[in-house]
Design a protein around this motif. Structure first.
Motif, mmCIF file in Angstrom:
data_model
loop_
_atom_site.group_PDB
_atom_site.id
_atom_site.type_symbol
_atom_site.label_atom_id
_atom_site.label_comp_id
_atom_site.label_asym_id
_atom_site.label_seq_id
_atom_site.Cartn_x
_atom_site.Cartn_y
_atom_site.Cartn_z
ATOM 1 N N GLN A 61 2.248 1.620 -3.501
ATOM 2 C CA GLN A 61 1.184 2.009 -4.423
ATOM 3 C C GLN A 61 0.781 3.468 -4.204
ATOM 4 O O GLN A 61 0.552 4.193 -5.175
ATOM 5 C CB GLN A 61 -0.018 1.090 -4.249
ATOM 6 C CG GLN A 61 -1.072 1.298 -5.303
ATOM 7 C CD GLN A 61 -2.184 0.287 -5.212
ATOM 8 O OE1 GLN A 61 -2.408 -0.313 -4.165
ATOM 9 N NE2 GLN A 61 -2.901 0.098 -6.300
ATOM 10 N N ASN A 62 0.703 3.912 -2.965
ATOM 11 C CA ASN A 62 0.358 5.313 -2.685
ATOM 12 C C ASN A 62 1.384 6.258 -3.297
ATOM 13 O O ASN A 62 1.029 7.276 -3.894
ATOM 14 C CB ASN A 62 0.269 5.561 -1.180
ATOM 15 C CG ASN A 62 -0.960 4.954 -0.562
ATOM 16 O OD1 ASN A 62 -1.883 4.545 -1.241
ATOM 17 N ND2 ASN A 62 -0.961 4.880 0.756
ATOM 18 N N ARG A 63 2.660 5.940 -3.137
ATOM 19 C CA ARG A 63 3.712 6.794 -3.694
ATOM 20 C C ARG A 63 3.682 6.776 -5.217
ATOM 21 O O ARG A 63 3.808 7.812 -5.863
ATOM 22 C CB ARG A 63 5.084 6.390 -3.160
ATOM 23 C CG ARG A 63 5.317 6.886 -1.741
ATOM 24 C CD ARG A 63 6.709 6.596 -1.210
ATOM 25 N NE ARG A 63 6.871 5.154 -0.972
ATOM 26 C CZ ARG A 63 7.548 4.328 -1.769
ATOM 27 N NH1 ARG A 63 8.167 4.777 -2.824
ATOM 28 N NH2 ARG A 63 7.636 3.042 -1.483
ATOM 29 N N GLU A 71 -8.651 14.439 -8.443
ATOM 30 C CA GLU A 71 -8.612 13.291 -7.535
ATOM 31 C C GLU A 71 -9.086 13.647 -6.133
ATOM 32 O O GLU A 71 -9.365 12.776 -5.316
ATOM 33 C CB GLU A 71 -7.204 12.684 -7.482
ATOM 34 C CG GLU A 71 -6.172 13.539 -6.807
ATOM 35 C CD GLU A 71 -5.527 14.573 -7.734
ATOM 36 O OE1 GLU A 71 -4.562 15.198 -7.292
ATOM 37 O OE2 GLU A 71 -5.988 14.765 -8.870
ATOM 38 N N ASN A 102 1.059 6.172 -7.138
ATOM 39 C CA ASN A 102 -0.125 6.920 -7.568
ATOM 40 C C ASN A 102 0.089 8.422 -7.444
ATOM 41 O O ASN A 102 -0.311 9.187 -8.322
ATOM 42 C CB ASN A 102 -1.355 6.496 -6.775
ATOM 43 C CG ASN A 102 -1.879 5.142 -7.201
ATOM 44 O OD1 ASN A 102 -1.605 4.670 -8.301
ATOM 45 N ND2 ASN A 102 -2.632 4.512 -6.329
ATOM 46 N N ALA A 103 0.707 8.851 -6.353
ATOM 47 C CA ALA A 103 0.974 10.284 -6.175
ATOM 48 C C ALA A 103 1.932 10.796 -7.243
ATOM 49 O O ALA A 103 1.754 11.895 -7.789
ATOM 50 C CB ALA A 103 1.536 10.548 -4.779
ATOM 51 N N GLN A 109 0.838 -1.207 0.000
ATOM 52 C CA GLN A 109 0.000 0.000 0.000
ATOM 53 C C GLN A 109 0.870 1.254 0.000
ATOM 54 O O GLN A 109 0.580 2.216 -0.699
ATOM 55 C CB GLN A 109 -0.943 0.017 1.204
ATOM 56 C CG GLN A 109 -1.931 1.163 1.169
ATOM 57 C CD GLN A 109 -2.866 1.068 -0.014
ATOM 58 O OE1 GLN A 109 -3.484 0.035 -0.246
ATOM 59 N NE2 GLN A 109 -2.982 2.141 -0.775
ATOM 60 N N ASN A 110 1.955 1.241 0.760
ATOM 61 C CA ASN A 110 2.869 2.377 0.779
ATOM 62 C C ASN A 110 3.458 2.617 -0.601
ATOM 63 O O ASN A 110 3.482 3.750 -1.095
ATOM 64 C CB ASN A 110 3.981 2.141 1.809
ATOM 65 C CG ASN A 110 5.018 3.229 1.783
ATOM 66 O OD1 ASN A 110 5.996 3.143 1.051
ATOM 67 N ND2 ASN A 110 4.788 4.262 2.572
#
Length: 142
Positions: free
Chosen positions: A71-73, A99, A75-76, A68-69
């Motif tokens: 993927q979050n980075r 977004e 995506n950002a 998740q970490n």
């Protein structure tokens, strides 16, 4: 001194990258097969079952946070790149930051854009109405 978030980022990237490789999947399959083969030796005891249950639960629990970490980075970073492309091009600046809108607001914007594309394909002007919902979230320019 190395910042803890840099260490975590490095570990998350490394583990996420390794988890997506075929060799990692193969090793996990081998581990499960080895566990299954040892069943008769341990008489399929509760301890034998607890080993696989505990192992997979711990690994899954930790992997959720690492992936998740990452993927979050990712995506950002992608969102930032897209925002910069919109800002630097002839595209409408009002799409930057969508977004942050609610799911319903993004869905309505998508429908409006699809309607515009269909209207242009049929030879119409295809203008979109101004989106009041977006201006609530940030200042916008056209």
């Amino acid at each position: 001194m190395v910042k803890p978030e840099l260490i975590f980022t490095h570990v998350a990237n490394t583990v996420s990258h390794a988890a997506g490789k075929a060799v990692t999947f193969g090793l996990c399959v081998l581990a499960v097969l080895a566990w299954a083969v040892t069943g008769p030796y341990f008489d399929y005891s509760d301890t034998w079952q607890l080993i696989i249950n505990t192992s997979t639960t711990i690994i899954t629990f930790l992997m959720v946070f690492l992936i998740q970490n990452t993927q979050n980075r990712d995506n950002a970073a992608i969102q930032t790149k897209l925002d910069e492309l919109i800002r630097a091009s002839e595209a409408r600046n009002r799409l930057v930051g969508i977004e942050h809108l609610t799911e319903n607001e993004v869905d309505q914007l998508r429908k409006d854009i699809e309607r515009k594309v269909r209207a242009r394909a049929k030879g119409g002007h295809g203008r979109l109405p101004e989106e009041g919902a977006q201006s609530r979230h940030r200042g916008e320019t056209r």
